[in-house]
Scaffold this active site. Structure first.
Site, mmCIF file in Angstrom:
data_model
loop_
_atom_site.group_PDB
_atom_site.id
_atom_site.type_symbol
_atom_site.label_atom_id
_atom_site.label_comp_id
_atom_site.label_asym_id
_atom_site.label_seq_id
_atom_site.Cartn_x
_atom_site.Cartn_y
_atom_site.Cartn_z
ATOM 1 N N GLU A 77 0.825 -1.215 0.000
ATOM 2 C CA GLU A 77 0.000 0.000 0.000
ATOM 3 C C GLU A 77 0.857 1.262 0.000
ATOM 4 O OE1 GLU A 77 -3.053 0.325 -0.599
ATOM 5 O OE2 GLU A 77 -3.687 -1.760 -0.465
ATOM 6 N N TYR A 100 -6.309 6.267 4.680
ATOM 7 C CA TYR A 100 -6.532 5.246 3.666
ATOM 8 C C TYR A 100 -5.712 3.996 3.955
ATOM 9 C CZ TYR A 100 -5.724 2.387 -0.341
ATOM 10 O OH TYR A 100 -5.591 1.277 -1.131
ATOM 11 N N CYS A 103 -18.633 -0.627 -19.303
ATOM 12 C CA CYS A 103 -19.887 -0.852 -18.585
ATOM 13 C C CYS A 103 -20.558 -2.168 -18.985
ATOM 14 C CB CYS A 103 -20.844 0.318 -18.830
ATOM 15 S SG CYS A 103 -20.221 1.904 -18.235
ATOM 16 N N ASP A 147 -9.580 4.592 -2.180
ATOM 17 C CA ASP A 147 -8.455 5.135 -2.943
ATOM 18 C C ASP A 147 -9.019 5.784 -4.205
ATOM 19 O OD1 ASP A 147 -9.149 3.048 -4.629
ATOM 20 O OD2 ASP A 147 -7.144 2.148 -4.687
ATOM 21 N N THR A 188 1.330 5.424 -7.598
ATOM 22 C CA THR A 188 2.161 4.614 -8.481
ATOM 23 C C THR A 188 1.319 3.434 -8.981
ATOM 24 O OG1 THR A 188 4.013 5.170 -7.027
ATOM 25 C CG2 THR A 188 4.427 3.512 -8.682
#
Length: 355
Positions: free
Chosen positions: A45, A128, A205, A146, A51
């Site tokens: 994380e 986060y 979608c 995120d 990145t």
């Protein structure tokens, strides 16, 4: 606008999709497993902040091979970690990485806290990251948002408030659909959905497991969400960098101050970075200027670094602190991207003017 499905149905549909389509990543346990090592989750994380997965994967493999536990990382030399980090950018993360590893090793007997509050107390661990580690490594219910999740939720609920003002509403909506069980899998499923299907441009979608529940899908323009205000142009700065090379195949490198941009990294001597940087070289020599500056974009500004090359006698000692580094081992110096590029153009200049 509201979603069609219930929070429970959304979570069930997404987890069912994840069970079949989860990305295989070196730091991730298979769907339905709670065996993820907190160290690997935390490390991934931190590396993944701003990145891409593709960029992080080889760094993660090298880090975990060299420092397989948080105790091993805590015992590492600062310079070794900074060199291993070179190329990932945002170097304050590497300094915080070491500080956090040492805190866990020294104050927590090498065991990561298992809840968000305990994780937030660690150096360099924000809201986060604490939520992600709590959910993925410990199975705690946590709201993990995120950039990918932010986009998925903004579209799912068609939240039309522009970012960043929309973030409280996005977090509240994410909280609404986060299940009490399999919270880690749900968080990773949301990340995968944003990374592979609900992409910033041209979202797929047609294969999205949540399209029937998605308010943005019904607007016929899901890519319009999340709404963003126009970015201000980044300021542009100038700088000078100096390549000082000896005949015996060594180049003079300095170490940048611990605080500030590229802090603690080896680098070429350079000027300040401003509208009118100091152009005086660090020592008297016959300098040749590379015609094309090296461009680099930082978070808050762009930079054009003009590179100057000089060849000096073996007995020369440039002013200030530094070290003569063998050119044959330059890759081991861990130069950040800007100075790697500067080194490349300097060496080409040296070859061009070689006797």
């Amino acid at each position: 606008m509201h979603v069609e499905g219930t929070p429970q149905k959304i979570a069930e549909d997404l987890l069912a999709h994840y069970d079949v389509h989860a990305r295989r990543l070196p730091w991730r346990a298979p769907p339905g497993s709670n065996a993820t090592d907190p160290y690997r989750v935390w490390l991934s994380e931190i590396m993944l902040q701003q990145t891409t997965v593709a960029a992080v994967a080889p760094y993660f493999a090298k880090f975990t091979a060299r420092w397989p536990t948080v105790q091993a990382l805590a015992a590492a030399e600062d310079a070794d970690v900074m060199a291993a980090w070179a190329g990932l950018g945002y170097y304050a993360r590497a300094r915080n990485l070491l500080a956090c590893a040492r805190t866990v090793a020294q104050q927590h007997d090498g065991i990561f806290p298992g809840d968000e509050d305990g994780l937030r107390a660690l150096p360099g661990v924000g809201a986060y990251t604490a939520a992600a580690v709590a959910a993925i490594a410990f199975g705690r219910r946590a709201v993990v948002v995120d950039a990918n999740v932010e986009r998925v939720v903004a579209r799912l609920f068609a939240i039309d408030t522009p970012l960043p003002a929309a973030r409280p509403a996005i977090r509240a909506a994410a909280d609404c659909i986060t299940p009490d069980v399999r919270a880690g899998d749900f968080a990773q499923a949301m990340m995968d959905l944003g990374a592979t299907i609900c992409t910033p441009r041209n979202p797929a979608c047609g294969i999205c497991p949540l399209r029937q529940d998605c308010a943005a899908f019904r607007t016929a323009d899901p890519a319009a969400f999340p709404v963003k205000v126009a970015k201000k142009a980044k300021p542009h700065r100038l700088g000078h960098g100096w390549w000082i090379e000896r005949p015996d195949g060594h180049v003079w490198l300095i170490r940048r101050p611990a605080k500030g941009l590229l802090g603690g990294m080896r680098a070429l001597p350079s000027s300040d970075w401003s509208d009118a940087p100091t152009a005086a070289p660090p020592m008297a020599a016959e300098w040749k200027t590379v015609s094309q500056p090296v461009g680099h974009v930082f978070t808050h500004f762009s930079l054009a670094l003009t590179v100057h090359v000089a060849h000096v006698a073996n007995e020369s000692i440039p002013p200030g602190e530094g070290e003569w580094w063998p050119l044959a081992r330059l890759e081991e110096a861990g130069l950040p991207t800007l100075f790697r590029r500067a080194a490349d153009v300097a060496m080409k200049e040296s070859e061009t003017h070689a006797p």
